[in-house]
Design an enzyme around this catalytic site. Sequence first.
Site, mmCIF file in Angstrom:
data_model
loop_
_atom_site.group_PDB
_atom_site.id
_atom_site.type_symbol
_atom_site.label_atom_id
_atom_site.label_comp_id
_atom_site.label_asym_id
_atom_site.label_seq_id
_atom_site.Cartn_x
_atom_site.Cartn_y
_atom_site.Cartn_z
ATOM 1 N N GLU A 238 45.823 11.707 46.324
ATOM 2 C CA GLU A 238 45.343 13.086 46.172
ATOM 3 C C GLU A 238 44.345 13.482 47.254
ATOM 4 O O GLU A 238 44.203 14.668 47.552
ATOM 5 C CB GLU A 238 44.711 13.262 44.787
ATOM 6 C CG GLU A 238 43.226 12.843 44.668
ATOM 7 C CD GLU A 238 42.964 11.361 44.922
ATOM 8 O OE1 GLU A 238 43.916 10.567 44.784
ATOM 9 O OE2 GLU A 238 41.822 11.008 45.279
ATOM 10 N N LYS B 68 45.791 5.165 37.347
ATOM 11 C CA LYS B 68 45.313 3.868 37.821
ATOM 12 C C LYS B 68 45.155 2.911 36.645
ATOM 13 O O LYS B 68 44.843 3.346 35.531
ATOM 14 C CB LYS B 68 43.940 4.026 38.487
ATOM 15 C CG LYS B 68 43.948 4.701 39.838
ATOM 16 C CD LYS B 68 42.536 4.817 40.398
ATOM 17 C CE LYS B 68 42.500 5.587 41.711
ATOM 18 N NZ LYS B 68 43.155 4.917 42.829
ATOM 19 N N ARG C 175 44.330 13.122 50.519
ATOM 20 C CA ARG C 175 44.945 13.794 51.677
ATOM 21 C C ARG C 175 45.397 15.207 51.317
ATOM 22 O O ARG C 175 45.485 16.077 52.168
ATOM 23 C CB ARG C 175 46.092 12.932 52.236
ATOM 24 C CG ARG C 175 47.256 12.719 51.309
ATOM 25 C CD ARG C 175 48.096 11.500 51.675
ATOM 26 N NE ARG C 175 47.456 10.250 51.235
ATOM 27 C CZ ARG C 175 47.944 9.042 51.466
ATOM 28 N NH1 ARG C 175 49.062 8.883 52.146
ATOM 29 N NH2 ARG C 175 47.299 7.974 51.035
HETATM 30 N N1 BES Z 1 40.354 7.107 45.999
HETATM 31 C C1 BES Z 1 41.476 6.302 46.271
HETATM 32 C C2 BES Z 1 41.188 5.251 47.335
HETATM 33 C C3 BES Z 1 40.248 4.146 46.946
HETATM 34 C C4 BES Z 1 40.739 3.003 46.351
HETATM 35 C C5 BES Z 1 38.920 4.210 47.229
HETATM 36 C C6 BES Z 1 39.893 1.962 46.039
HETATM 37 C C7 BES Z 1 38.056 3.186 46.920
HETATM 38 C C8 BES Z 1 38.558 2.057 46.328
HETATM 39 C C9 BES Z 1 42.649 7.141 46.748
HETATM 40 O O1 BES Z 1 42.728 8.417 46.233
HETATM 41 C C10 BES Z 1 43.889 6.423 46.336
HETATM 42 O O2 BES Z 1 44.088 6.283 45.161
HETATM 43 N N2 BES Z 1 44.676 5.986 47.298
HETATM 44 C C11 BES Z 1 45.868 5.267 47.019
HETATM 45 C C12 BES Z 1 46.944 5.758 47.952
HETATM 46 C C13 BES Z 1 48.314 5.257 47.605
HETATM 47 C C14 BES Z 1 48.782 5.853 46.292
HETATM 48 C C15 BES Z 1 49.242 5.642 48.714
HETATM 49 C C16 BES Z 1 45.588 3.787 47.226
HETATM 50 O O3 BES Z 1 44.826 3.448 48.132
HETATM 51 O O4 BES Z 1 46.076 2.995 46.438
HETATM 52 ZN ZN ZN Z 2 40.927 9.220 45.637
HETATM 53 MN MN MN Z 3 43.752 8.391 44.335
#
Ligand code: BES
Ligand code: ZN
Ligand code: MN
Length: 480
Positions: free
Chosen positions: A329, A253, A331
């Site tokens: 991750e 990220k 899911r």
């Molecule tokens: N933990 C994150 C989701 C999240 C993002 C929670 C912002 C709270 C605030 C999750 O694991 C994630 O990174 N999801 C990705 C999925 C994508 C790669 C398909 C996302 O939401 O960007």
């Molecule tokens: Zn996450």
């Molecule tokens: Mn994530």
Amino acid sequence: MKYGITGKQGQTLKAILCVKVFADGPDKNDCGNLHPEAMKLFKSGALPSEPGRKTVHVIGGKKILFLGAGALKDYTKEKAREINARFVREAKAMNETGLVINPALHAKASAEGAFLASYVFDMFKTKKDTGSIEIFFAGADKTKSAEIRDAAILCGNVFLARDLANTPSNVATPEYVASFAEEKLKGLKNLKVTVRDEKWIKKQGMNAFYAVSKGSGVPPRFVEIEYRGAKGNKHAAIIGKGITFDSGGISIKPQSTPLGGIEEMKFDMSGAAAVFAMIRTVAQLGVKVNLNVYMPLTDNMPDGNAYKPGDIIETMAGITVEVISTDAEGRLILCDAIEYARRKKPEYIADIATLTGACSVTFGGITSGVMGNDRMLVANMKKAGDETGELVWELPLHEQYYEWIKGKYADIRNTGTVPKAGTITAGMFLKEFVKDTPWVHVDIAGTAYGITHKPYIPDTGSGMGARLLFDFVKKQEGLE
Ligand code: BES
Ligand code: ZN
Ligand code: MN
């Protein structure tokens, strides 16, 4: 959380008196024993009743905090939570050591609002918060007193969920969260906690969960909590996402996005915190229900050992998954937890997770997303949301979305081919694993932290999901 319940109006207590000013005129519950001078003030119409308007008067040597409460007919449970939270906040700001509120209308919600607003997280401050305040409930009869005591237990557990979420990942490792849960659940009746390590996770064939954990220097844990409060051997399974820190892994990220800074990814175990708080409340209050709670706990980190985009994993269920993004991750740890839960034949499965940033984009922190394959479960989750103020709204799992997660090299992929409807494609992924089991999924990515529109929720970890699930499991049993 310090509180006292008194039958009287609290005139003699060393505490500020809190009075709601309804547009309809003095409410006998709040004002039954009020000083004649205060009543005079009331009747003069000098006290504003517009919601949120504040006035403070010293009458007969007693400080009284008046807050406008709007029309009595609009005074809902949520309004009761909010105004009583305001009382606590205002009293604290005035450096009061105690306050007296009247819970005659919506006793449980009033107590919840007051308790939840008194939360402080100073675990890592060398100077501790000294403004702890005692909440006195005046004029509560037997039934209401019991409701207040139940609310205190529930809110105490919401505090634990908030504490867990706020504790950073260098302290709140999977091991720490598991031991914390074990410790706090010790000695509770009808309850058994089992903590599993890396070796067990591997042996179970939880390859997706294990893959996510591989890049981290701290080992994963799988917590299973069995509670048997009802007759018979039917049970339901409740799963909470427990990513103790989500760096994104190899699909790392950025430091910050419009949704917030990467440091907030310590909150990615808020689902696990919520299910823990829920089951502790269920056990402490002896709710007649049978539940299995699961918390898959791990960091998601990049490293020479980390799982990679392109990797193909055979999940515990036998479904193969192509990893497109190591940042999807949640899911992956949930699908193995679902398979493990499913093999024990639960009546239904519910899961709660900070699963997708897209959910935060959709609902903006006001509402959580809900999806499922069972009308009744989704309906009850919505009702629980309305009841608790932890609002949820449904997104569709239409078959067409399945096309977007169909795999090229494996059965399915862990992100959609189309960069849209991210909350739904995550839901579609989980749906593959629950198969015929009735299932409901709650995405709390937007609501688990950073809430600024409710006086009883801090802008740190919110504890979202604990009250929602507690109400939901009771509704499912026909108990509420
Ligand atoms: N933990 C994150 C989701 C999240 C993002 C929670 C912002 C709270 C605030 C999750 O694991 C994630 O990174 N999801 C990705 C999925 C994508 C790669 C398909 C996302 O939401 O960007
Ligand atoms: Zn996450
Ligand atoms: Mn994530």
